[in-house]
Design an enzyme around this catalytic site. Sequence first.
Site, PDB file in Angstrom:
ATOM      1  N   TRP A 102     -23.714  21.978 -68.010  1.00 55.60           N
ATOM      2  CA  TRP A 102     -24.627  23.124 -67.955  1.00 55.60           C
ATOM      3  C   TRP A 102     -25.193  23.306 -66.554  1.00 55.60           C
ATOM      4  O   TRP A 102     -25.350  24.437 -66.080  1.00 55.60           O
ATOM      5  CB  TRP A 102     -25.720  23.011 -69.007  1.00 55.60           C
ATOM      6  CG  TRP A 102     -25.190  23.179 -70.399  1.00 55.60           C
ATOM      7  CD1 TRP A 102     -25.186  22.249 -71.394  1.00 55.60           C
ATOM      8  CD2 TRP A 102     -24.540  24.343 -70.951  1.00 55.60           C
ATOM      9  NE1 TRP A 102     -24.577  22.756 -72.516  1.00 55.60           N
ATOM     10  CE2 TRP A 102     -24.175  24.030 -72.283  1.00 55.60           C
ATOM     11  CE3 TRP A 102     -24.231  25.616 -70.442  1.00 55.60           C
ATOM     12  CZ2 TRP A 102     -23.517  24.949 -73.126  1.00 55.60           C
ATOM     13  CZ3 TRP A 102     -23.575  26.525 -71.274  1.00 55.60           C
ATOM     14  CH2 TRP A 102     -23.226  26.195 -72.592  1.00 55.60           C
ATOM     15  N   ASP A 172     -34.000  23.886 -67.084  1.00 57.13           N
ATOM     16  CA  ASP A 172     -33.284  24.290 -68.293  1.00 57.13           C
ATOM     17  C   ASP A 172     -33.624  23.250 -69.366  1.00 57.13           C
ATOM     18  O   ASP A 172     -33.181  22.102 -69.287  1.00 57.13           O
ATOM     19  CB  ASP A 172     -31.775  24.313 -68.005  1.00 57.13           C
ATOM     20  CG  ASP A 172     -30.945  24.690 -69.229  1.00 57.13           C
ATOM     21  OD1 ASP A 172     -31.529  24.832 -70.328  1.00 57.13           O
ATOM     22  OD2 ASP A 172     -29.715  24.837 -69.074  1.00 57.13           O
ATOM     23  N   LYS A 196     -31.226  25.535 -80.433  1.00 58.91           N
ATOM     24  CA  LYS A 196     -31.204  24.073 -80.570  1.00 58.91           C
ATOM     25  C   LYS A 196     -32.493  23.547 -81.193  1.00 58.91           C
ATOM     26  O   LYS A 196     -32.450  22.881 -82.204  1.00 58.91           O
ATOM     27  CB  LYS A 196     -30.927  23.426 -79.230  1.00 58.91           C
ATOM     28  CG  LYS A 196     -29.442  23.556 -78.896  1.00 58.91           C
ATOM     29  CD  LYS A 196     -29.119  23.795 -77.476  1.00 58.91           C
ATOM     30  CE  LYS A 196     -27.645  24.172 -77.345  1.00 58.91           C
ATOM     31  NZ  LYS A 196     -27.319  24.667 -76.018  1.00 58.91           N
TER      32      LYS A 196
HETATM   33  C1  LIG Z   1     -26.700  25.293 -75.068  1.00 61.74           C
HETATM   34  C2  LIG Z   1     -27.150  25.173 -73.666  1.00 61.74           C
HETATM   35  C3  LIG Z   1     -27.027  26.239 -72.754  1.00 61.74           C
HETATM   36  C4  LIG Z   1     -26.384  27.552 -73.124  1.00 61.74           C
HETATM   37  O1  LIG Z   1     -27.180  28.260 -73.982  1.00 61.74           O
HETATM   38  P1  LIG Z   1     -26.780  29.731 -74.466  1.00 61.74           P
HETATM   39  O2  LIG Z   1     -28.042  30.158 -75.131  1.00 61.74           O
HETATM   40  O3  LIG Z   1     -25.626  29.588 -75.386  1.00 61.74           O
HETATM   41  O4  LIG Z   1     -26.454  30.532 -73.270  1.00 61.74           O
HETATM   42  C5  LIG Z   1     -27.501  26.050 -71.483  1.00 61.74           C
HETATM   43  N1  LIG Z   1     -28.071  24.897 -71.103  1.00 61.74           N
HETATM   44  C6  LIG Z   1     -28.211  23.850 -71.950  1.00 61.74           C
HETATM   45  C7  LIG Z   1     -28.846  22.593 -71.476  1.00 61.74           C
HETATM   46  C8  LIG Z   1     -27.742  23.956 -73.251  1.00 61.74           C
HETATM   47  O5  LIG Z   1     -27.863  22.919 -74.083  1.00 61.74           O
END
Ligand SMILES: *Cc1c(COP(=O)(O)O)cnc(C)c1O
Length: 363
Positions: A102, A172, A196
């Site tokens: 990511w 993030d 999540k």
């Molecule tokens: C799942 C995830 C993403 C991507 O998320 P989307 O909402 O599908 O764009 C980005 N960063 C992390 C750390 C993730 O776990």
Amino acid sequence: MKRVYNFAAGPSMLPLTVLEKVQQELLSYQDSGMSVMELSHRSGLYTEVIRGAEQLLRDLMNIPENYKVLFIQGGASQQFAMIPMNLLVKSGKADFVNTGSWSKKAIKEAKKFGEVRVIATSEDENFTYIPKVDSTMIDPEADYVHITTNNTIEGTAFRDFPDTGNVPLVADMSSNILSEEIDVSKFALIYAGAQKNIGPAGLTVVIIREDLIGHAEETCPTMLDYKTHSESGSLYNTPPTFAIYMAKLVFDWLSDHGGIKAMQKVNEEKARVLYNYIDGSKFFSSPVRKDSRSIMNIPFVIPNRELDTAFVKQAQAKGLETLKGHRSVGGMRASIYNAMPLEGVQALVDFMREFEEEHILKK
Ligand SMILES: *Cc1c(COP(=O)(O)O)cnc(C)c1O
């Protein structure tokens, strides 16, 4: 009714009581004769939902007054572009810590907008640890430093956050927001896709310090400018109304269960139970360095990779769903977000023990 323990990395498990509440309110929300899905986003009833969700999140995370909470769309992936479009506008330079898949995507996207420097990485060891970042590594002129606090695919997490001094720290937190107590004031911007640890997919939460809003260039598309969402209370256009409503129910559920502090205790216990078993096993092992382990996503491997498929299939037959590891890492991965109860992790460990005994005897 069949319900399984779902170990998926996202979309992932939601608390059963939340789903039941949704079911109960689905056809007529608060005696309106309408579903939340049918309510105008500008109606009084919906205003209570969206402002209520914001207030609950503020209380749960102790978000200071000088931060805005934005509910937007496009996923965390859209933030990979929105952040540089709004923040990479002074020196045009940003520092990134590369801790996995990511992070890499965030880096790739930011490069379209300015000068990106990777100040630390664990790529040398397949992203199995979190590299040390100290303040001397940071360019004092950088517009921001970006980290991925929890690496969903690799199963690593920052235990201490880097001190970036006056340089804004952007994080993030898609896969560990609301899982443990954090000091929001240490961050300039926090973002997370909802699917999540917050609610259904389709919603992205951005927590941003006010002084960082309003600096995008004139050419920045309206929908990608934080100012648009900040000035309109996330109601510039139709927001993902149902996803926000469900997020509110999850925030309610969290508050009713003692908030983040209590949730963190349970999360640490869940991770401890699973890691204790893995570390004591002669069969399963963890690819992740001990000091860098995530308590949300726990990858594990067995020596004979050919058994991976059998493991995942037999687990599924026992109501332990989606344990296949990410294609880039292989093996297995158990994602144990807030909604996964301790019993789910215990059921997984019981199954792992059975599987181990069966295959160790065979050898
Ligand atoms: C799942 C995830 C993403 C991507 O998320 P989307 O909402 O599908 O764009 C980005 N960063 C992390 C750390 C993730 O776990």
